[in-house]
Design an enzyme around this catalytic site. Structure first.
Site, PDB file in Angstrom:
ATOM      1  N   THR A  81       0.820  -1.218   0.000  1.00  0.00           N
ATOM      2  CA  THR A  81       0.000   0.000   0.000  1.00  0.00           C
ATOM      3  C   THR A  81       0.857   1.273   0.000  1.00  0.00           C
ATOM      4  O   THR A  81       0.679   2.164  -0.832  1.00  0.00           O
ATOM      5  CB  THR A  81      -0.889   0.037   1.271  1.00  0.00           C
ATOM      6  OG1 THR A  81      -1.303  -1.281   1.610  1.00  0.00           O
ATOM      7  CG2 THR A  81      -2.074   0.959   1.092  1.00  0.00           C
ATOM      8  N   HIS A 140      -8.338  -0.680   2.589  1.00  0.00           N
ATOM      9  CA  HIS A 140      -8.286  -2.145   2.680  1.00  0.00           C
ATOM     10  C   HIS A 140      -9.706  -2.711   2.735  1.00  0.00           C
ATOM     11  O   HIS A 140      -9.923  -3.810   3.252  1.00  0.00           O
ATOM     12  CB  HIS A 140      -7.558  -2.594   3.948  1.00  0.00           C
ATOM     13  CG  HIS A 140      -6.138  -2.120   4.066  1.00  0.00           C
ATOM     14  ND1 HIS A 140      -5.243  -2.189   3.036  1.00  0.00           N
ATOM     15  CD2 HIS A 140      -5.456  -1.600   5.112  1.00  0.00           C
ATOM     16  CE1 HIS A 140      -4.077  -1.715   3.443  1.00  0.00           C
ATOM     17  NE2 HIS A 140      -4.180  -1.349   4.697  1.00  0.00           N
ATOM     18  N   SER A 170       4.855 -10.650   6.113  1.00  0.00           N
ATOM     19  CA  SER A 170       4.913  -9.215   6.392  1.00  0.00           C
ATOM     20  C   SER A 170       3.943  -8.860   7.519  1.00  0.00           C
ATOM     21  O   SER A 170       4.260  -8.078   8.421  1.00  0.00           O
ATOM     22  CB  SER A 170       4.569  -8.441   5.113  1.00  0.00           C
ATOM     23  OG  SER A 170       4.631  -7.066   5.328  1.00  0.00           O
TER      24      SER A 170
HETATM   25  P1  A3P Z   1       7.773  -6.502   4.124  1.00  0.00           P
HETATM   26  O1  A3P Z   1       7.177  -6.544   5.496  1.00  0.00           O
HETATM   27  O2  A3P Z   1       7.788  -7.838   3.455  1.00  0.00           O
HETATM   28  O3  A3P Z   1       9.118  -5.865   4.094  1.00  0.00           O
HETATM   29  P2  A3P Z   1       1.736  -2.132   3.272  1.00  0.00           P
HETATM   30  O4  A3P Z   1       2.201  -0.770   2.894  1.00  0.00           O
HETATM   31  O5  A3P Z   1       0.564  -2.607   2.483  1.00  0.00           O
HETATM   32  O6  A3P Z   1       1.553  -2.245   4.755  1.00  0.00           O
HETATM   33  O7  A3P Z   1       2.895  -3.174   2.859  1.00  0.00           O
HETATM   34  C1  A3P Z   1       4.080  -3.228   3.600  1.00  0.00           C
HETATM   35  C2  A3P Z   1       5.092  -4.047   2.827  1.00  0.00           C
HETATM   36  O8  A3P Z   1       5.525  -3.294   1.672  1.00  0.00           O
HETATM   37  C3  A3P Z   1       6.334  -4.306   3.658  1.00  0.00           C
HETATM   38  O9  A3P Z   1       6.822  -5.569   3.237  1.00  0.00           O
HETATM   39  C4  A3P Z   1       7.238  -3.178   3.220  1.00  0.00           C
HETATM   40  O10 A3P Z   1       8.589  -3.372   3.514  1.00  0.00           O
HETATM   41  C5  A3P Z   1       6.950  -3.174   1.721  1.00  0.00           C
HETATM   42  N1  A3P Z   1       7.375  -1.921   1.078  1.00  0.00           N
HETATM   43  C6  A3P Z   1       7.148  -0.655   1.486  1.00  0.00           C
HETATM   44  N2  A3P Z   1       7.758   0.215   0.682  1.00  0.00           N
HETATM   45  C7  A3P Z   1       8.388  -0.508  -0.269  1.00  0.00           C
HETATM   46  C8  A3P Z   1       9.202  -0.172  -1.398  1.00  0.00           C
HETATM   47  N3  A3P Z   1       9.504   1.081  -1.702  1.00  0.00           N
HETATM   48  N4  A3P Z   1       9.676  -1.197  -2.160  1.00  0.00           N
HETATM   49  C9  A3P Z   1       9.387  -2.476  -1.868  1.00  0.00           C
HETATM   50  N5  A3P Z   1       8.638  -2.847  -0.811  1.00  0.00           N
HETATM   51  C10 A3P Z   1       8.141  -1.879  -0.022  1.00  0.00           C
END
Ligand code: A3P
Length: 328
Positions: A81, A140, A170
């Site tokens: 997200t 969500h 995650s």
């Molecule tokens: P991980 O916990 O596997 O590292 P959300 O924003 O939906 O909560 O998702 C969080 C996930 O997106 C986390 O995964 C986070 O590290 C990853 N994420 C956030 N920014 C990112 C980026 N610039 N590139 C790749 N993954 C990213």
């Protein structure tokens, strides 16, 4: 599940709502805090966290006014997200992170949330009525609760999914760090492949949106594709939301939405206290949403037996859908 029944989330599985923003109302006694942070209720077949997503917010979705130029970012929690939000904001800011007005645009969390802060006492759906277009609206919400206008073609939707083994990993990592759940891997695992997860079951949630992938106002992306080729993802998103960028601007968006750059941008925003910081900790609040950002971290958590069980569940759920995932 009885309709509207309220109960505690199993084993304190509280903040897996974990939407954009931070978690937890600050300044409460620990036991009260735990109770508040874990009380959940059912709305139209899905469990929600009461303190973060009050029923009135969900009811308000039925009459929420979608604007033609709104950009919805729809995800199951932990599927990318914040990354997608940053890409969209950067596209709108021609690639320059300092031009993103995080104070006006980003302090409300997800559309369904109510995160009262001294600066913003409004639930998100009311707050976003006050902000200027274009609005970027992360959510969500499952398909039967999301404002129905977007399913009828109004606004633009960027939908991002992720292989569910990494999504689960995650989610667990987030809970382990932020909700004292580090001993609860097995419970989180089992709940993920049940109907009991907050925000609904990943597979049901994703498949319902997958059916809309060909809608004109939908762009359906996969986290792993974005990782493999971020430039193409940026170009597709820009094109989808009707923004024409120069090659240099596209390069800036790609560079400034990398993990490393996002960490810097988020740290700066936290220092300036502009984004939601409502867990009483303030600083590094949004950094909680940036962890490893890799494909395949699930291998550090799944046992062989769990992997087999998950594969079987995944196969059954996805059968005939055409939606596939890349797990490494
Ligand atoms: P991980 O916990 O596997 O590292 P959300 O924003 O939906 O909560 O998702 C969080 C996930 O997106 C986390 O995964 C986070 O590290 C990853 N994420 C956030 N920014 C990112 C980026 N610039 N590139 C790749 N993954 C990213």
């Amino acid at each position: 599940m009885a309709s509207d029944s309220a109960k505690q989330t199993p084993s304190g599985m509280g903040p897996s709502g974990m939407g954009p923003g931070g978690i937890g109302p600050g300044g409460m006694a620990p036991e009260k805090m735990r109770q508040v942070m874990t009380e959940r209720y059912e709305y139209k077949g899905t469990w929600f966290l009461k303190f973060m997503v009050p029923r009135t917010n969900l009811e308000a979705m039925e009459t929420f006014q979608v604007r033609d130029d709104d950009i919805f970012i729809i995800t199951y929690p932990k599927c990318g997200t914040h990354w997608t939000m940053e890409i969209v904001y950067l596209i709108l800011a021609n690639g320059y992170p300092d031009k993103i007005d995080r104070n006006e645009k980003m302090k409300f969390g997800a559309l369904e949330m109510f995160i009262p802060t001294p600066n913003n006492p409004l639930p998100a759906y009311k707050f976003v009525e006050t902000i200027t277009s274009r609005r970027v609206l992360p959510t969500h919400l499952p398909i039967n609760v999301v404002p129905s206008a977007v399913l009828q073609g109004k606004g633009k939707v960027v939908y991002v999914t992720r292989n569910p083994k990494d999504g689960l990993t995650s989610m667990f990592s987030f809970m382990a760090k932020n909700a004292g759940m580090k001993d609860k891997w097995n419970e989180v695992f089992e709940q993920y492949i049940s109907k009991d997860m907050l925000n609904g079951n990943f597979f049901d949630f994703s498949l319902a949106y997958w059916k809309h992938r060909h809608d004109d106002n939908f762009l359906f992306l996969k986290y792993e594709d974005m990782k493999r080729d971020p430039r193409s993802a940026v170009i597709m998103i820009a094109d989808h939301i009707g923004c024409v960028l120069s090659d240099e601007a596209i390069d800036r968006v790609v560079a400034n939405s990398s993990m490393d750059q996002m960490k810097k941008s988020y740290q700066k925003a936290d220092e300036q206290n502009v984004m939601p910081a409502f867990d009483g900790q303030g600083k590094e609040n949004l950094g909680k949403f940036l962890r490893k950002g890799t494909v395949g971290d699930w291998k550090n958590h799944f046992t062989v037996a769990q992997n087999e069980k998950f594969d079987e569940y995944c196969r059954e759920k996805m059968a005939g859908s055409g939606l596939t995932f890349q797990f490494e």
